[in-house]
Design a protein around this motif. Structure first.
Motif, short mmCIF file in Angstrom:
data_model
loop_
_atom_site.label_atom_id
_atom_site.label_comp_id
_atom_site.label_asym_id
_atom_site.label_seq_id
_atom_site.Cartn_x
_atom_site.Cartn_y
_atom_site.Cartn_z
N THR A 100 -1.24 -6.36 -12.08
CA THR A 100 -2.04 -5.49 -11.23
C THR A 100 -3.18 -4.89 -12.06
O THR A 100 -2.99 -4.54 -13.22
N LEU A 114 0.48 4.45 -11.86
CA LEU A 114 1.11 3.21 -11.44
C LEU A 114 2.41 2.96 -12.20
O LEU A 114 3.42 2.57 -11.62
N ASN A 171 1.80 -2.05 -5.80
CA ASN A 171 2.80 -1.46 -6.68
C ASN A 171 4.09 -1.05 -5.98
O ASN A 171 5.12 -0.87 -6.63
N ARG A 172 4.09 -0.89 -4.67
CA ARG A 172 5.31 -0.54 -3.95
C ARG A 172 5.85 -1.71 -3.14
O ARG A 172 6.75 -1.54 -2.31
N SER A 177 7.90 4.37 -9.96
CA SER A 177 9.04 3.46 -10.00
C SER A 177 10.33 4.27 -10.00
O SER A 177 10.36 5.41 -10.49
N ALA A 233 6.96 -1.09 -17.08
CA ALA A 233 5.51 -1.24 -17.05
C ALA A 233 4.99 -1.67 -18.41
O ALA A 233 5.48 -1.22 -19.45
N PHE A 287 0.08 -4.14 -16.09
CA PHE A 287 -1.12 -3.47 -15.59
C PHE A 287 -2.25 -3.70 -16.59
O PHE A 287 -2.11 -3.40 -17.77
N ALA A 327 7.23 -5.68 -6.81
CA ALA A 327 7.00 -4.74 -7.89
C ALA A 327 8.10 -3.69 -8.03
O ALA A 327 8.15 -2.99 -9.04
N ARG A 380 6.25 -5.55 -14.87
CA ARG A 380 5.06 -5.04 -14.18
C ARG A 380 3.94 -4.89 -15.21
O ARG A 380 3.99 -3.99 -16.05
#
Length: 490
Positions: free
Chosen positions: A403, A414, A386-387, A418, A264, A300, A391, A298
């Motif tokens: 995201t 978020l 996110n799922r 993971s 992330a 954010f 991702a 990922r």
């Protein structure tokens, strides 16, 4: 931007196995046509180890390890410093061989050898400082001694995307702890590791203390199954890690792992957005074409700055030069192989067809002068759930998802949602927030306002399915030491 593709064929590529300080073709070995990813053309036929060569290497390593441990401790320390000096003197050569290995651009390739040098030099300084301890026990007149001893022969299995990095993270502490090493680079990237093995002999390490056995899955299984190994360190993907653990279990051989990531990268509204855009581009799709366990795939972004960040982020990607890895201006090289390219393009297509996000840029194979190589455009999906597979799957290519988030608690939730936990990145100018968020993130390493930069002083490793064990620091040395307790009745 693209540039003409043209591999430099002036470099001598090592192609045989290095066992006992000698180049070996072997009896059970097979050959493999190594493909240069930037052109799709073969550039060398290399030898891959089989069971016979593994047996030979283990026997050679056992003998060399006994010789290594018979040397005065100051001599072992000095030889490791000599090795660090020798790697320093060969940084350009090792960097160029890394390009031939997997087409990492020349602007970053020497950094792999520089990292190896720094770790070797750091752990050389620990050779004569690996102290044990003593402690009180119930028998008040007893002497209780706790020692740290080497395992003997350890197997180090390197991934194709950084054999020289693994030399630093794993081979260096293993040697400093008193072990011999059998280094198994991937058949996709054998050259720099083989050259390193040759440098070890020239630097004065006993022949056989570092054996280098490029091999495919067959040779890898032979190594992991060998009863002569005291420990195994594996760097790679989770699927292969499970096979390694299962095979090693037959001999109860301990295994340490450094596995994948789906890192992330949290960008708060108070971040320096220019810096955040550059870091996100480099740590995301551009650095090694996203082929890194540390890839910040990922992203954010807080609502207030989402549009502004995206404008800057996409501009950085658009300006990145794509092309010949030997061109110093090139930022993005190819992915490692044609199967890897097809797999990544398939994941992109599935994401588009499945509407897992909005394709903001990229998504295609690069054509034109790059058309024969395995190049993929830097690819960004926005509005990613996110799922979703996009991702949650470690793509290992130049593909990232973006995201939105509303507040700090949502960003943390978020990021932690993971199966992986190797790296996390936070962009903020708020110091209390940096501390709060870093403590809340389920990750072995957290990088605040910077890219990942593994150093010898800092232990590196993962949480959750990103592996076990640590590389770097005293923790990295202790991975290659086993504890002995001796109690003397006085």
């Amino acid at each position: 931007m693209t540039a003409v593709i043209g591999p430099d064929n002036a470099d001598v590529l090592p192609t045989e196995l290095l066992i006992g300080g000698d180049w070996v073709t072997g009896s059970s070995a097979v050959t493999y046509d190594h493909i240069y990813p930037a052109t799709g053309e073969p550039n060398a036929k290399i030898t891959l180890a089989g069971p016979d060569e593994v047996d030979q290497a283990v026997a050679s390593a056992r003998e060399a390890q006994r010789e290594w441990m018979s040397l005065p401790i100051g001599r072992r320390r000095d030889i490791m410093f000599d090795l660090a000096d020798a790697v320093h003197d060969n940084i350009d050569t090792l960097g160029r061989l890394s390009i031939h290995d997997f087409a990492v651009p020349i602007r970053t390739a020497p950094g792999h050898a520089m990292l190896a040098e720094s770790f070797i030099r750091y752990y050389a300084g620990h050779v004569d400082k690996a102290h044990g301890q003593n402690s009180e026990v119930s028998g008040k007149h007893d002497l209780n001694i706790v020692d740290r001893e080497p395992y003997g022969v350890v197997g180090v299995i390197a991934p194709w995307n950084g054999p020289m990095v693994v030399v630093g993270l794993n081979v260096a502490p293993a040697l400093a702890a008193g072990n011999a090493v059998i280094l198994k680079p991937s058949e996709l990237s054998p050259f720099s590791a083989l050259r390193f093995g040759e440098i070890c002999v020239a630097a004065g390490l006993p022949p056989g203390l570092v054996n280098v056995l490029p091999s495919d899955a067959t040779g890898g299984r032979s190594l992991v199954a060998h009863p002569g190994l005291g420990k195994i360190h594996f760097t790679g993907g989770g699927v292969t890690a499970r096979q390694v653990l299962t095979t090693a279990a037959a001999n109860l051989t301990p295994v340490a792992t450094e596995l994948g990531g789906k890192s992330a990268n949290i960008i708060f509204a108070d971040a320096d957005l220019d810096q955040a855009a550059i870091l996100s581009a480099w740590q995301g799709p551009l650095g090694q074409s996203g082929q890194s366990c540390a890839c910040a795939s990922r992203i954010f972004v807080q609502d207030e700055v989402y549009d502004e960040f995206m404008q800057r982020f996409l501009a950085v990607l658009a300006a990145a030069k794509i092309g010949d890895p030997f061109d110093p201006e090139v930022m993005l090289g190819p992915v490692v192989s044609e199967p890897a390219m097809n797999r990544i393009l398939g994941l992109i297509d599935n994401a588009v067809q499945g509407k897992h996000g909005t394709l903001a840029t990229g998504g295609q194979r690069v054509g034109g002068e790059c058309g024969d190589g395995y190049y993929i455009q830097p690819t960004v999906f926005t509005d990613v759930e996110n799922r979703s597979p996009l991702a949650t799957t470690e793509i290992f290519g130049p593909v990232v998802s973006v995201t939105r988030f509303h507040d700090e608690s949502e960003a943390i939730a978020l990021a932690n949602d993971s199966d992986y936990g190797l790296n996390a990145y936070v962009q903020t100018m708020n110091l209390p927030r940096a501390h709060r968020v870093s403590r809340a993130l389920q990750s072995g390493s957290v990088w605040i306002n910077r890219n990942s930069d593994i150093s010898p002083q800092g232990p590196y490793g993962g949480f959750k399915q990103s592996g076990s064990g640590r590389a770097g620091g005293i923790e990295g040395l202790q991975e290659f030491q086993q504890i002995k307790n001796t109690r003397i009745g006085l």
